[in-house]
Design an enzyme around this catalytic site. Structure first.
Site, PDB file in Angstrom:
ATOM      1  N   ASP A  73      -4.857  -2.938   9.587  1.00 46.96           N
ATOM      2  CA  ASP A  73      -5.742  -3.787   8.785  1.00 46.96           C
ATOM      3  C   ASP A  73      -5.036  -5.073   8.366  1.00 46.96           C
ATOM      4  O   ASP A  73      -5.589  -6.171   8.443  1.00 46.96           O
ATOM      5  CB  ASP A  73      -6.202  -3.032   7.528  1.00 46.96           C
ATOM      6  CG  ASP A  73      -6.862  -1.710   7.862  1.00 46.96           C
ATOM      7  OD1 ASP A  73      -7.217  -1.500   9.036  1.00 46.96           O
ATOM      8  OD2 ASP A  73      -7.012  -0.889   6.945  1.00 46.96           O
ATOM      9  N   GLU A 110       0.835  -1.212   0.000  1.00 42.89           N
ATOM     10  CA  GLU A 110       0.000   0.000   0.000  1.00 42.89           C
ATOM     11  C   GLU A 110       0.866   1.257   0.000  1.00 42.89           C
ATOM     12  O   GLU A 110       0.666   2.161  -0.795  1.00 42.89           O
ATOM     13  CB  GLU A 110      -0.903   0.026   1.238  1.00 42.89           C
ATOM     14  CG  GLU A 110      -1.781  -1.191   1.368  1.00 42.89           C
ATOM     15  CD  GLU A 110      -3.262  -0.877   1.383  1.00 42.89           C
ATOM     16  OE1 GLU A 110      -3.624   0.278   1.571  1.00 42.89           O
ATOM     17  OE2 GLU A 110      -4.043  -1.831   1.201  1.00 42.89           O
TER      18      GLU A 110
HETATM   19  C1  GLA Z   1      -7.537   2.722   7.704  1.00 42.42           C
HETATM   20  C2  GLA Z   1      -6.051   2.386   7.648  1.00 42.42           C
HETATM   21  C3  GLA Z   1      -5.554   1.837   8.997  1.00 42.42           C
HETATM   22  C4  GLA Z   1      -5.972   2.762  10.147  1.00 42.42           C
HETATM   23  C5  GLA Z   1      -7.449   3.119  10.043  1.00 42.42           C
HETATM   24  C6  GLA Z   1      -7.841   4.136  11.083  1.00 42.42           C
HETATM   25  O1  GLA Z   1      -8.273   1.545   7.878  1.00 42.42           O
HETATM   26  O2  GLA Z   1      -5.788   1.434   6.646  1.00 42.42           O
HETATM   27  O3  GLA Z   1      -4.165   1.666   8.961  1.00 42.42           O
HETATM   28  O4  GLA Z   1      -5.153   3.894  10.191  1.00 42.42           O
HETATM   29  O5  GLA Z   1      -7.791   3.627   8.772  1.00 42.42           O
HETATM   30  O6  GLA Z   1      -7.691   3.632  12.361  1.00 42.42           O
END
Ligand code: GLA
Length: 403
Positions: A182, A170
Site C-alpha cells: 500500500d 504501521e
Molecule cells: C493490506 C495490507 C497490504 C497487503 C494487503 C493484501 O492492504 O496493508 O500490505 O498485504 O492487505 O494483499
C-alpha cells in the site's frame, strides 16, 4: 446511492489539494508554503503476496490525501483535518495511545530518526479516500506526511525509502502487521500505469492498462474492524507453510512443494500465495499483449482463490463480485486489499461502463449476514500519479524521486 467519478463530475469535483489549501488559508489567513498529496491505491491482482516476498500489481487512485502547510522552524507539528479534532505534538514526543494523528506523528518521528531533513510544520489535511474501505487511506496519510515533513525541511527522499518508513510506522509504532504494497503504491505509482512490485527486492515495473477497458471500484459499504487478527493469522499460516517446505518465504515455493504440508488449511493458504504470484506474472503478460479478456479471467480466478483457499472474502465481497461478473461488458472482478469487507474491483469494457455502474447500484444490497454501514458506491478510475508535491514555495523541487 450515487455514482461518483472524479472525471465525470469535472467542474463540481474539488480536489483534496484544493480543499486543504482553502482550509489552510481560512485557518491561518495566508497561503500555504507547501502542498503535497499521496493517493490511495487499488490492487488489480496479487493479494496477500507482499509479506511473502511475492508480487503485486496495484495502481494509484485519483483519490488522494493532501496536506497544505507552512514550516514553522520548530519540532512541533500542528495539524487539523476535515472532520477530526486538531492535533499538536513535538516530533520527539512519545506517540499518543490512540487517534488519527498517530499516523502523522509516527511518520514524522521515523523520518527524523532515519536522518532525513525534518522540521515541524503547521498544516491542514484533506482527503478523498474513504477510510476502512481497503483503498489504503492510512498508507496515503503516512506517505503524504513523510513527503510533507521532508519537503518542509527542504530535503528529498526516494519513494522507496518513503514507503519503507511508512510501513515501519504501521509495523513498529502502531503494531499493525501490513506488508509494503500500500505504501509503495501510494509513493511510487506512475500516472497511466499499474506497477508490478517485486516485494523481495522492491523493484518496480510500470505496466500500461488496456485502453479498451476501465477499472471500476465497487464499494460494498461494509467495513470490518477484526481484520488485524485475521491478517496476522494468515501471515502465521504462510510462515508455517514456508517453514514446512523449507524455503525462506512462499515466494520460493512451487505447487509440487505443497504436498509436503499435511494441514489442509495451511496447504490451501500456501496454494493461494503460490498461484497468486503466478497470476501476477500472467496478468502483466496479458496487459502487455493487450489481452483484456485474459486479464479479467485472472482477476476472477484470483477472487475464487482468495475466497476458497485464503478465506478472506466474506458475504458482501462475494456477492458484489458475483453480481459484477453477471453484467454485460464485465471481464472479471475480485476483492481488493486485505479482504473481509470494503471494496472490490472490476474490469469493464469502456462502452459498458455506464450500464455496469447503474446495474451494480440498482441490484447490490449487502447481505443480511454482513450489513453495510456506508452507501454502495461505484467509481470508474484512471491510474494516477504517486505521491508528489503540488506546490512548493520553499525554493526547492523534486523532494520525492524513485531512485
Ligand atoms: C493490506 C495490507 C497490504 C497487503 C494487503 C493484501 O492492504 O496493508 O500490505 O498485504 O492487505 O494483499
Amino acid at each position: 446511492m450515487t455514482v461518483f467519478s472524479a472525471s465525470s463530475t469535472a467542474g463540481a469535483f474539488v480536489t483534496a489539494a484544493e480543499r486543504a489549501r482553502v482550509a489552510f488559508a481560512k485557518a491561518h489567513g495566508s497561503e500555504p508554503t507547501v502542498i503535497v498529496q499521496a493517493p490511495g491505491r487499488v490492487n488489480l491482482i496479487g493479494e496477500h503476496t507482499d509479506y511473502n516476498d511475492g508480487f503485486v500489481l496495484p495502481m494509484a487512485l485519483p483519490f488522494a490525501t493532501a496536506i497544505a502547510l507552512t514550516p514553522n522552524d520548530t519540532c512541533r507539528i500542528e495539524v487539523s483535518s476535515e472532520g477530526f479534532a486538531d492535533a499538536c505534538f513535538s516530533i520527539e514526543d512519545p506517540l499518543a495511545a490512540e487517534g488519527w494523528s498517530r499516523y502523522v506523528h509516527g511518520t514524522a518521528q521515523l523520518v527524523a530518526a532515519d536522518g532525513y531533513p525534518a522540521t515541524g510544520w503547521t498544516g491542514c489535511i484533506a482527503t478523498d479516500i474513504p477510510t476502512g474501505a481497503s483503498l489504503s487511506s492510512s498508507a496515503a496519510l503516512e506517505v503524504a506526511t513523510g513527503l510533507a515533513t521532508v519537503t518542509a525541511a527542504r530535503g528529498s527522499i526516494s519513494s522507496i525509502e518513503l514507503a519503507k518508513i511508512a510501513q515501519r510506522v504501521e509495523n513498529d509504532l502502531l503494531g499493525l502487521p501490513s506488508g509494503i504494497m500500500d505504501q509503495l503504491a501510494s509513493a511510487a505509482c506512475t500516472a497511466g500505469c499499474a506497477v508490478r512490485i517485486d516485494c523481495r527486492d522492491l523493484s518496480l515495473t510500470d505496466v500500461v492498462l488496456p485502453s479498451d477497458a476501465t477499472v471500476i471500484i465497487l464499494d460494498t459499504g461494509t467495513r470490518r474492524k477484526l481484520l488485524e487478527s485475521e491478517y496476522a493469522a494468515r501471515q502465521d499460516a504462510c510462515h508455517t507453510a514456508a517453514t514446512t517446505i523449507g524455503v525462506a518465504s512462499l515466494r520460493d515455493a512451487r505447487l509440487n512443494d505443497l504436498d509436503t504440508i499435511t494441514d489442509d488449511r495451511v496447504r490451501r493458504r500456501a496454494r493461494h500465495v503460490v498461484t497468486a504470484n503466478r497470476r501476477v506474472s500472467d496478468a502483466v503478460h496479458a496487459m502487455q499483449s493487450g489481452d483484456t479478456a485474459r486479464l479479467g479471467e485472472l482477476m476472477s480466478e484470483s477472487h475464487r482463490s482468495l475466497r476458497d483457499d485464503f478465506e478472506v472474502t466474506g458475504p458482501a465481497l462475494d456477492a458484489i463480485v458475483t453480481l459484477a461478473e453477471s453484467i454485460d461488458g464485465c471481464h472479471g472482478a475480485r476483492m481488493t486489499g486485505g479482504g473481509f469487507a470494503g471494496c472490490a474491483v472490476a474490469l469493464v469494457d469502456n462502452d459498458a461502463v455506464d450500464h455496469f455502474c447503474q446495474s451494480v447500484l440498482d441490484h447490490f444490497n449487502a447481505p443480511d449476514t454482513q450489513p453495510a454501514t456506508e452507501p454502495t458506491q461505484v467509481w470508474p478510475v484512471t491510474p494516477s500519479a504517486g505521491a508528489h508535491i503540488v506546490t512548493d514555495q520553499t525554493s526547492r523541487q523534486d523532494s520525492v524521486h524513485r531512485d
